[in-house]
Design a protein around this motif. Structure first.
Motif, PDB file in Angstrom:
ATOM      1  N   VAL A  80     -20.331 -14.801  43.408  1.00  0.00           N
ATOM      2  CA  VAL A  80     -21.887 -15.525  43.312  1.00  0.00           C
ATOM      3  C   VAL A  80     -22.374 -16.369  44.570  1.00  0.00           C
ATOM      4  O   VAL A  80     -23.413 -16.195  43.769  1.00  0.00           O
ATOM      5  N   ALA A  81     -21.508 -16.566  45.071  1.00  0.00           N
ATOM      6  CA  ALA A  81     -22.216 -17.378  46.143  1.00  0.00           C
ATOM      7  C   ALA A  81     -22.974 -16.363  46.971  1.00  0.00           C
ATOM      8  O   ALA A  81     -23.879 -16.729  47.872  1.00  0.00           O
ATOM      9  N   VAL A  82     -22.624 -15.310  47.352  1.00  0.00           N
ATOM     10  CA  VAL A  82     -23.075 -14.270  47.989  1.00  0.00           C
ATOM     11  C   VAL A  82     -24.398 -12.925  47.693  1.00  0.00           C
ATOM     12  O   VAL A  82     -25.247 -12.653  48.178  1.00  0.00           O
ATOM     13  N   GLY A  83     -24.900 -13.517  46.259  1.00  0.00           N
ATOM     14  CA  GLY A  83     -25.997 -13.245  45.491  1.00  0.00           C
ATOM     15  C   GLY A  83     -27.400 -13.911  45.204  1.00  0.00           C
ATOM     16  O   GLY A  83     -27.281 -15.270  45.357  1.00  0.00           O
ATOM     17  N   GLU A  84     -28.206 -13.586  44.476  1.00  0.00           N
ATOM     18  CA  GLU A  84     -29.131 -14.683  43.878  1.00  0.00           C
ATOM     19  C   GLU A  84     -28.480 -15.983  42.792  1.00  0.00           C
ATOM     20  O   GLU A  84     -27.186 -14.651  42.043  1.00  0.00           O
ATOM     21  N   ARG A  85     -28.893 -16.466  42.216  1.00  0.00           N
ATOM     22  CA  ARG A  85     -28.487 -17.307  40.860  1.00  0.00           C
ATOM     23  C   ARG A  85     -30.205 -18.089  40.796  1.00  0.00           C
ATOM     24  O   ARG A  85     -30.959 -18.323  40.931  1.00  0.00           O
ATOM     25  N   LEU A  86     -29.416 -17.277  38.924  1.00  0.00           N
ATOM     26  CA  LEU A  86     -31.024 -18.122  37.873  1.00  0.00           C
ATOM     27  C   LEU A  86     -30.696 -19.360  37.493  1.00  0.00           C
ATOM     28  O   LEU A  86     -29.890 -19.733  37.577  1.00  0.00           O
ATOM     29  N   ASP A  87     -31.764 -20.008  37.837  1.00  0.00           N
ATOM     30  CA  ASP A  87     -32.016 -21.601  37.656  1.00  0.00           C
ATOM     31  C   ASP A  87     -33.039 -21.289  36.637  1.00  0.00           C
ATOM     32  O   ASP A  87     -33.492 -21.419  36.178  1.00  0.00           O
ATOM     33  N   TRP A  88     -32.155 -21.807  34.605  1.00  0.00           N
ATOM     34  CA  TRP A  88     -33.139 -21.924  33.562  1.00  0.00           C
ATOM     35  C   TRP A  88     -33.992 -23.164  33.694  1.00  0.00           C
ATOM     36  O   TRP A  88     -34.336 -23.606  32.100  1.00  0.00           O
ATOM     37  N   GLY A  89     -33.693 -24.410  34.578  1.00  0.00           N
ATOM     38  CA  GLY A  89     -33.900 -25.811  33.987  1.00  0.00           C
ATOM     39  C   GLY A  89     -32.874 -25.903  32.700  1.00  0.00           C
ATOM     40  O   GLY A  89     -34.011 -27.290  32.216  1.00  0.00           O
ATOM     41  N   GLY A  90     -32.268 -26.317  32.392  1.00  0.00           N
ATOM     42  CA  GLY A  90     -31.515 -26.183  31.607  1.00  0.00           C
ATOM     43  C   GLY A  90     -31.192 -25.747  30.460  1.00  0.00           C
ATOM     44  O   GLY A  90     -32.098 -25.222  29.849  1.00  0.00           O
ATOM     45  N   GLY A  91     -30.243 -26.766  29.361  1.00  0.00           N
ATOM     46  CA  GLY A  91     -30.360 -26.293  27.702  1.00  0.00           C
ATOM     47  C   GLY A  91     -29.379 -25.314  28.145  1.00  0.00           C
ATOM     48  O   GLY A  91     -29.454 -24.577  29.155  1.00  0.00           O
ATOM     49  N   ALA A  92     -29.214 -24.856  26.888  1.00  0.00           N
ATOM     50  CA  ALA A  92     -28.283 -23.645  26.853  1.00  0.00           C
ATOM     51  C   ALA A  92     -29.081 -22.194  27.149  1.00  0.00           C
ATOM     52  O   ALA A  92     -29.745 -21.612  26.703  1.00  0.00           O
ATOM     53  N   VAL A  93     -27.881 -21.689  27.714  1.00  0.00           N
ATOM     54  CA  VAL A  93     -28.140 -20.289  27.514  1.00  0.00           C
ATOM     55  C   VAL A  93     -27.243 -19.099  27.837  1.00  0.00           C
ATOM     56  O   VAL A  93     -26.191 -19.040  28.354  1.00  0.00           O
ATOM     57  N   LEU A  94     -27.272 -18.574  26.951  1.00  0.00           N
ATOM     58  CA  LEU A  94     -26.430 -17.607  26.277  1.00  0.00           C
ATOM     59  C   LEU A  94     -26.441 -15.518  26.582  1.00  0.00           C
ATOM     60  O   LEU A  94     -27.182 -15.537  26.874  1.00  0.00           O
ATOM     61  N   ASP A  95     -25.293 -15.285  26.402  1.00  0.00           N
ATOM     62  CA  ASP A  95     -24.695 -14.416  27.056  1.00  0.00           C
ATOM     63  C   ASP A  95     -23.881 -13.646  26.486  1.00  0.00           C
ATOM     64  O   ASP A  95     -23.318 -14.145  25.552  1.00  0.00           O
ATOM     65  N   LYS A  96     -23.538 -12.295  26.672  1.00  0.00           N
ATOM     66  CA  LYS A  96     -22.362 -11.015  26.026  1.00  0.00           C
ATOM     67  C   LYS A  96     -22.322 -10.392  26.603  1.00  0.00           C
ATOM     68  O   LYS A  96     -23.535  -9.441  27.090  1.00  0.00           O
ATOM     69  N   HIS A  97     -20.977 -10.271  26.460  1.00  0.00           N
ATOM     70  CA  HIS A  97     -20.322  -8.915  27.498  1.00  0.00           C
ATOM     71  C   HIS A  97     -19.929  -8.180  26.538  1.00  0.00           C
ATOM     72  O   HIS A  97     -19.101  -8.711  26.627  1.00  0.00           O
ATOM     73  N   CYS A  98     -19.523  -6.757  26.769  1.00  0.00           N
ATOM     74  CA  CYS A  98     -18.451  -5.874  26.311  1.00  0.00           C
ATOM     75  C   CYS A  98     -17.407  -5.053  27.273  1.00  0.00           C
ATOM     76  O   CYS A  98     -18.138  -4.888  28.468  1.00  0.00           O
ATOM     77  N   ALA A 158     -31.723 -14.180  20.042  1.00  0.00           N
ATOM     78  CA  ALA A 158     -33.635 -14.787  20.301  1.00  0.00           C
ATOM     79  C   ALA A 158     -34.889 -14.479  19.271  1.00  0.00           C
ATOM     80  O   ALA A 158     -34.815 -15.754  19.339  1.00  0.00           O
ATOM     81  N   ALA A 159     -34.179 -13.967  18.418  1.00  0.00           N
ATOM     82  CA  ALA A 159     -34.535 -14.098  17.090  1.00  0.00           C
ATOM     83  C   ALA A 159     -34.694 -15.681  16.806  1.00  0.00           C
ATOM     84  O   ALA A 159     -35.564 -15.768  15.679  1.00  0.00           O
ATOM     85  N   ALA A 160     -33.578 -16.200  16.934  1.00  0.00           N
ATOM     86  CA  ALA A 160     -33.058 -17.446  16.513  1.00  0.00           C
ATOM     87  C   ALA A 160     -33.607 -18.255  17.122  1.00  0.00           C
ATOM     88  O   ALA A 160     -32.636 -19.417  16.640  1.00  0.00           O
ATOM     89  N   GLY A 161     -34.632 -18.306  18.131  1.00  0.00           N
ATOM     90  CA  GLY A 161     -34.660 -19.062  18.326  1.00  0.00           C
ATOM     91  C   GLY A 161     -33.573 -19.904  20.351  1.00  0.00           C
ATOM     92  O   GLY A 161     -34.373 -20.338  21.136  1.00  0.00           O
ATOM     93  N   HIS A 162     -32.477 -18.325  20.648  1.00  0.00           N
ATOM     94  CA  HIS A 162     -31.829 -19.341  22.130  1.00  0.00           C
ATOM     95  C   HIS A 162     -32.273 -17.969  23.690  1.00  0.00           C
ATOM     96  O   HIS A 162     -33.438 -17.101  23.381  1.00  0.00           O
ATOM     97  N   ARG A 163     -31.947 -18.511  24.219  1.00  0.00           N
ATOM     98  CA  ARG A 163     -32.794 -17.601  25.351  1.00  0.00           C
ATOM     99  C   ARG A 163     -31.199 -16.458  25.440  1.00  0.00           C
ATOM    100  O   ARG A 163     -29.674 -17.006  25.686  1.00  0.00           O
ATOM    101  N   ILE A 164     -31.624 -15.546  25.888  1.00  0.00           N
ATOM    102  CA  ILE A 164     -30.641 -14.595  26.021  1.00  0.00           C
ATOM    103  C   ILE A 164     -30.650 -13.217  27.044  1.00  0.00           C
ATOM    104  O   ILE A 164     -31.150 -12.846  26.882  1.00  0.00           O
ATOM    105  N   PRO A 165     -31.149 -14.087  28.298  1.00  0.00           N
ATOM    106  CA  PRO A 165     -31.073 -13.388  29.702  1.00  0.00           C
ATOM    107  C   PRO A 165     -30.475 -12.148  30.091  1.00  0.00           C
ATOM    108  O   PRO A 165     -30.060 -12.500  31.051  1.00  0.00           O
TER     109      PRO A 165
END
Length: 505
Positions: free
Chosen positions: A159-177, A195-202
């Motif tokens: 993580v430390a050697v790359g970019e890191r996104l900051d979404w300014g607080g609040g929940a950020v959801l993600d999924k991986h297989c 996303a249709a449910a109103g959540h952030r999922i970048p």
């Protein structure tokens, strides 16, 4: 001739040779620099041009190319250095990488701390480690050679050697297989529902390396995915979600380099897998993550015991990173959906989102299961209501509308194309489908041209337990050219047990 005022200088030219991600420089064995510096093939050399600097691996020419007065850079080297037109470069032996001692210690079985892993990852992204050294590191970490503390340290370093996104607080959801299952293209559907449910999922996704399609390859059939960080942020701020290629946003770039080395070696390493997955989730700013682990005899994770060990390591590492994690074990015995290959998988995704009568039921069910589980770990979620919410959003069309808006925000939606050449593989005898070899079925799709040819792949609709008759198509191969079609069919015919047919009871 080389620059006479500086005997270790050569003119840089573009070789026009693709060496994938590894920077390579080509020099003639009789050039003044090779002779004076004592360079031989595979020497690591430092190339300085103006204010730019690069470490590359030397390949030595012995015939008419390259000329003795130039250093020819591979595409990866040229793009990394970006030299001035007709510029000269100073070429010397590269100093040993700062992480050399840590690498040697790991090779000899010693434990590394976070500072060691951080230096290794810095050297990895700076290209100070050769592919041979990286292969040694990957091998030294394979199997069970990374304990939980080392896995956490490696993840943080990545993580430390790359970019890191900051979404300014609040929940950020993600999924991986974790992968290993052809056609398991649930991600675009899950992103649309969440996303249709109103959540952030970048969602950042990978392209295929050894498989017939990655999520980014499939999504690219329907919308642009090569978005930079600023463009990605605009899409998420506008629509709440995205599905973009991770290669353009430099989230955990060390992982991209390590994957390049790991895949040909085909090593199973829970530690490196966990570090790979969670470093990218942490870098993307995710706070709540769902991981899908398909389990089956020809999937990546082949037993319940292996799945539980992976779950435990994921949980420990996620907790250390402050990520709320849910792991779901799913059926990995056979493919999911009908299509295997970018366009064919995109067709399945759209069929599910559009609620078409012929949409693959297993892909729909799996996507709803995963989307429901992800909705339930979001802050403030009502326990036990995630699946029902996901089903309402899908059945009512909200998920489709959100997906199309995401596509438009990423650059515009397009319908998947159809391959010009399609042929069936007939069943040799009647019976019942007893098993499916996921890996070799995926290989048929690759031999047909996937993912380089987006429309190539396999349409496979049988499932374990289905009856079949002699002459009935087991699958259909899709290809861009007749030659690729014949090549894939020849392989399929030579490996009849890819779809194992047994006698009826």
């Amino acid at each position: 001739m080389a620059d006479a005022s500086r005997p270790n200088r050569l003119r840089l030219v573009r070789a026009g040779i693709d060496t994938y991600q590894q920077p390579v420089v080509f020099m003639h064995r009789d050039c003044a620099v090779c002779r004076s510096e004592g360079f031989t093939a595979l020497t690591r050399v430092r190339i300085r041009n103006g204010g730019g600097e690069l470490v590359a691996t030397l390949n030595v020419g012995t015939g008419d190319w390259p000329p003795t007065d130039v250093a020819a850079l591979s595409e990866a080297a040229w793009n990394a250095l970006r030299p001035e037109h007709d510029g000269y470069a100073t070429i010397t032996h590269a100093e040993p990488p700062p992480s050399a001692a840590a690498l040697r210690a790991k090779v000899f079985g010693q434990r590394l701390d976070e500072a060691d892993f951080l230096q290794l990852m810095r050297d990895t992204v700076a290209n100070r480690l050769s592919d041979i050294e990286l292969a040694a590191f990957v091998t030294a970490c394979a199997g069970t050679r990374l304990d939980h503390a080392e896995t956490i340290a490696l993840t943080r370093a990545m993580v430390a050697v790359g970019e890191r996104l900051d979404w300014g607080g609040g929940a950020v959801l993600d999924k991986h297989c974790v992968g290993g299952l052809p056609g398991n293209r649930t991600t675009p559907i899950v992103v649309a529902i969440v996303a249709a449910a109103g959540h952030r999922i970048p969602k950042t996704s990978s392209r295929a390396i050894t498989s017939p399609a990655g999520t980014a390859d499939t999504m690219e059939v329907m919308a642009p995915v090569a978005l930079g960080l600023d463009a990605m942020r605009r899409v998420v701020e506008r629509e709440g979600g995205c599905v973009v290629w991770g290669g353009t946003v430099r989230l955990s770039p060390a992982d991209d380099v390590l994957i390049r080395v790991e895949r040909p070696l085909d090593f199973d390493s829970d530690g490196q897998l966990v570090a790979s997955v969670l470093s990218k989730k942490a870098a993307a700013g995710a706070t709540h993550v769902l991981v899908d682990v398909p389990v089956g005899p020809t999937a990546k994770v082949r037993s319940a015991e292996a799945a539980e060990a992976l779950r435990a390591r994921l949980a420990v590492t996620a907790a250390a990173l402050g990520i709320a994690l849910e792991v779901r074990m799913t059926d990995g015995r056979q493919p999911v959906g009908h299509g295997i290959g970018p366009a064919l998988e995109a067709r399945d995704v759209l069929a599910v989102l559009r609620n078409e009568p012929g949409a693959p039921a297993d892909l729909r069910e799996r996507a709803l299961h995963l989307a429901g589980a992800l909705l339930e770990i979001a802050p403030g979620a009502a326990p036990g209501q995630g699946r029902a919410q996901a089903e309402r959003l899908l059945a009512g069309g909200a998920a489709l509308r959100k997906f199309l808006r995401i596509c438009e925000a990423q650059g515009g939606f397009r319908e998947p194309a159809q391959a010009p050449h399609v042929a069936p593989l007939p069943c040799a005898h009647h019976g019942v489908v007893r098993a499916v070899d996921n890996r070799r079925l995926a290989r048929i799709a690759k031999l047909a041209g996937a993912p380089a040819s987006a429309t190539a792949g396999v349409d496979f609709r049988l499932r374990v337990g289905d009856p079949v008759e002699r002459g009935q198509p087991l699958l259909h191969v899709h290809a861009h050219t007749p030659g690729e079609l014949a090549y894939a069919l020849e392989y399929a015919q030579a490996h009849a047990d890819i779809v194992l047919i047994g006698e009826t009871a």
